[in-house]
Motif scaffolding. Structure first.
Motif, PDB file in Angstrom:
ATOM      1  N   GLU A   1      29.909  93.261 -13.000  1.00 23.17           N
ATOM      2  CA  GLU A   1      28.521  93.322 -12.559  1.00 23.17           C
ATOM      3  C   GLU A   1      28.166  94.792 -12.411  1.00 23.17           C
ATOM      4  OE1 GLU A   1      26.176  91.079 -12.169  1.00 23.17           O
ATOM      5  OE2 GLU A   1      27.467  89.368 -12.603  1.00 23.17           O
ATOM      6  N   ALA A   2      27.058  95.191 -12.989  1.00 21.44           N
ATOM      7  CA  ALA A   2      26.642  96.591 -12.948  1.00 21.44           C
ATOM      8  C   ALA A   2      25.469  96.763 -12.006  1.00 21.44           C
ATOM      9  CB  ALA A   2      26.267  97.071 -14.346  1.00 21.44           C
ATOM     10  N   GLY A   3      25.569  97.769 -11.166  1.00 28.26           N
ATOM     11  CA  GLY A   3      24.486  98.147 -10.277  1.00 28.26           C
ATOM     12  C   GLY A   3      23.967  99.518 -10.662  1.00 28.26           C
ATOM     13  N   ARG A   4      23.129 100.083  -9.830  1.00 28.08           N
ATOM     14  CA  ARG A   4      22.574 101.407 -10.127  1.00 28.08           C
ATOM     15  C   ARG A   4      23.624 102.500 -10.014  1.00 28.08           C
ATOM     16  NH1 ARG A   4      17.871 102.212  -6.243  1.00 28.08           N
ATOM     17  NH2 ARG A   4      17.767 104.215  -7.293  1.00 28.08           N
ATOM     18  N   PHE A   5      24.548 102.367  -9.064  1.00 27.83           N
ATOM     19  CA  PHE A   5      25.510 103.433  -8.797  1.00 27.83           C
ATOM     20  C   PHE A   5      26.965 103.023  -8.980  1.00 27.83           C
ATOM     21  CE2 PHE A   5      21.890 103.850  -5.779  1.00 27.83           C
ATOM     22  CZ  PHE A   5      21.220 104.832  -6.487  1.00 27.83           C
TER      23      PHE A   5
ATOM     24  N   LEU B   1      34.965 112.765  -2.542  1.00 27.63           N
ATOM     25  CA  LEU B   1      33.976 112.297  -1.569  1.00 27.63           C
ATOM     26  C   LEU B   1      33.511 110.884  -1.920  1.00 27.63           C
ATOM     27  CD1 LEU B   1      31.934 112.789   0.784  1.00 27.63           C
ATOM     28  CD2 LEU B   1      30.375 113.641  -0.958  1.00 27.63           C
ATOM     29  N   LEU B   2      33.218 110.665  -3.190  1.00 28.73           N
ATOM     30  CA  LEU B   2      32.761 109.343  -3.621  1.00 28.73           C
ATOM     31  C   LEU B   2      33.858 108.298  -3.460  1.00 28.73           C
ATOM     32  CD1 LEU B   2      30.630 110.380  -6.683  1.00 28.73           C
ATOM     33  CD2 LEU B   2      29.817 109.424  -4.534  1.00 28.73           C
ATOM     34  N   ARG B   3      35.105 108.641  -3.749  1.00 27.26           N
ATOM     35  CA  ARG B   3      36.214 107.707  -3.541  1.00 27.26           C
ATOM     36  C   ARG B   3      36.344 107.334  -2.061  1.00 27.26           C
ATOM     37  NH1 ARG B   3      39.857 111.248  -6.285  1.00 27.26           N
ATOM     38  NH2 ARG B   3      39.232 111.109  -8.430  1.00 27.26           N
ATOM     39  N   ARG B   4      36.223 108.327  -1.187  1.00 27.87           N
ATOM     40  CA  ARG B   4      36.299 108.044   0.261  1.00 27.87           C
ATOM     41  C   ARG B   4      35.168 107.126   0.687  1.00 27.87           C
ATOM     42  NH1 ARG B   4      37.533 113.592   0.506  1.00 27.87           N
ATOM     43  NH2 ARG B   4      35.438 114.060   1.228  1.00 27.87           N
ATOM     44  N   ARG B   5      33.973 107.372   0.170  1.00 30.43           N
ATOM     45  CA  ARG B   5      32.832 106.514   0.516  1.00 30.43           C
ATOM     46  C   ARG B   5      33.060 105.081   0.040  1.00 30.43           C
ATOM     47  NH1 ARG B   5      27.473 110.243  -0.748  1.00 30.43           N
ATOM     48  NH2 ARG B   5      27.716 111.591   1.057  1.00 30.43           N
ATOM     49  N   VAL B   6      33.549 104.919  -1.173  1.00 30.83           N
ATOM     50  CA  VAL B   6      33.790 103.574  -1.708  1.00 30.83           C
ATOM     51  C   VAL B   6      34.880 102.877  -0.906  1.00 30.83           C
ATOM     52  CG1 VAL B   6      34.633 102.287  -3.713  1.00 30.83           C
ATOM     53  CG2 VAL B   6      32.927 104.085  -4.018  1.00 30.83           C
ATOM     54  N   ARG B   7      35.946 103.585  -0.548  1.00 28.93           N
ATOM     55  CA  ARG B   7      36.996 102.989   0.283  1.00 28.93           C
ATOM     56  C   ARG B   7      36.451 102.524   1.624  1.00 28.93           C
ATOM     57  NH1 ARG B   7      40.243 107.600  -0.149  1.00 28.93           N
ATOM     58  NH2 ARG B   7      40.810 107.754  -2.314  1.00 28.93           N
ATOM     59  N   GLU B   8      35.594 103.324   2.225  1.00 29.71           N
ATOM     60  CA  GLU B   8      35.009 102.944   3.515  1.00 29.71           C
ATOM     61  C   GLU B   8      34.111 101.722   3.369  1.00 29.71           C
ATOM     62  OE1 GLU B   8      34.431 102.570   7.368  1.00 29.71           O
ATOM     63  OE2 GLU B   8      35.893 103.898   6.447  1.00 29.71           O
ATOM     64  N   ILE B   9      33.354 101.663   2.285  1.00 28.69           N
ATOM     65  CA  ILE B   9      32.502 100.494   2.031  1.00 28.69           C
ATOM     66  C   ILE B   9      33.371  99.252   1.851  1.00 28.69           C
ATOM     67  CG2 ILE B   9      30.941  99.454   0.334  1.00 28.69           C
ATOM     68  CD1 ILE B   9      29.795 102.333  -0.058  1.00 28.69           C
TER      69      ILE B   9
ATOM     70  N   SER C   1      22.974 108.853  -1.075  1.00 32.83           N
ATOM     71  CA  SER C   1      23.635 108.813   0.231  1.00 32.83           C
ATOM     72  C   SER C   1      24.605 107.636   0.320  1.00 32.83           C
ATOM     73  CB  SER C   1      22.579 108.675   1.330  1.00 32.83           C
ATOM     74  OG  SER C   1      21.956 107.406   1.235  1.00 32.83           O
ATOM     75  N   TYR C   2      25.367 107.636   1.391  1.00 42.87           N
ATOM     76  CA  TYR C   2      26.310 106.556   1.668  1.00 42.87           C
ATOM     77  C   TYR C   2      25.587 105.220   1.769  1.00 42.87           C
ATOM     78  CZ  TYR C   2      29.623 103.672   4.263  1.00 42.87           C
ATOM     79  OH  TYR C   2      30.438 102.651   4.664  1.00 42.87           O
ATOM     80  N   THR C   3      24.455 105.191   2.437  1.00 38.24           N
ATOM     81  CA  THR C   3      23.735 103.931   2.628  1.00 38.24           C
ATOM     82  C   THR C   3      23.243 103.353   1.304  1.00 38.24           C
ATOM     83  OG1 THR C   3      21.707 105.130   3.138  1.00 38.24           O
ATOM     84  CG2 THR C   3      23.038 104.418   4.990  1.00 38.24           C
ATOM     85  N   ASP C   4      22.843 104.215   0.363  1.00 34.66           N
ATOM     86  CA  ASP C   4      22.427 103.720  -0.952  1.00 34.66           C
ATOM     87  C   ASP C   4      23.614 103.119  -1.707  1.00 34.66           C
ATOM     88  OD1 ASP C   4      19.784 104.455  -0.568  1.00 34.66           O
ATOM     89  OD2 ASP C   4      20.057 106.438  -1.472  1.00 34.66           O
ATOM     90  N   LEU C   5      24.774 103.763  -1.620  1.00 37.29           N
ATOM     91  CA  LEU C   5      25.978 103.200  -2.242  1.00 37.29           C
ATOM     92  C   LEU C   5      26.341 101.860  -1.603  1.00 37.29           C
ATOM     93  CD1 LEU C   5      28.536 106.113  -2.720  1.00 37.29           C
ATOM     94  CD2 LEU C   5      27.466 104.736  -4.474  1.00 37.29           C
ATOM     95  N   GLU C   6      26.218 101.803  -0.293  1.00 38.42           N
ATOM     96  CA  GLU C   6      26.542 100.579   0.430  1.00 38.42           C
ATOM     97  C   GLU C   6      25.615  99.437   0.023  1.00 38.42           C
ATOM     98  OE1 GLU C   6      27.720  99.673   5.021  1.00 38.42           O
ATOM     99  OE2 GLU C   6      25.987 100.959   4.666  1.00 38.42           O
TER     100      GLU C   6
END
Length: 123
Positions: free
Chosen positions: A25-29, A62-70, A96-101
């Motif tokens: 499934e593909a999203g924007r980010f 940074l992006l890997r850390r954000r994805v792990r946290e999500i 931002s983190y919230t947009d990724l989430e």
């Protein structure tokens, strides 16, 4: 959900198997790919792909850390019986983190619609 070294994918063959045999499934980010494991009750294995196109190592980490946290916060439906690969798209470096989430939650909702209860939805 706790991500440990034992449930992370490291081999290219594992990533290729998920991308070829699973559903995406593909999203924007983000792109979320899942493939069922042989044992539906086994702990899921996760992999995160960040290419050099995204930016320097600092940005990719940074992006890997954000994805792990999500995944820690919202990945409970993916906890059992799946191989999961998350591909971070180039645009993710600018949000931002919230947009990724939000993007991950949309993908997770789509994932729940096409899979049976054991692989993708325990909720």
């Amino acid at each position: 959900m706790q991500l440990k070294r034992s449930n992370t994918m490291k081999r290219a063959s594992e990533f290729a198997m998920v991308r070829n045999a699973g559903r995406s499934e593909a999203g924007r980010f983000l792109i979320l790919s899942t493939a069922p494991m042989a044992q539906a009750t086994a702990t899921s294995r996760f992999g995160i792909i960040t290419t050099k196109r995204i930016g320097h190592a600092v940005v990719r980490n940074l992006l890997r850390r954000r994805v792990r946290e999500i995944l820690r916060a919202h990945g409970a439906p993916l906890a059992l019986g799946l191989h999961v690969v998350i591909v971070v798209r180039n645009r993710a470096a600018l949000v931002s983190y919230t947009d990724l989430e939000k993007d991950f939650l949309k993908l997770l909702d789509r994932c729940r619609k096409y899979t049976s209860p054991p692989p993708c939805s325990n909720a």
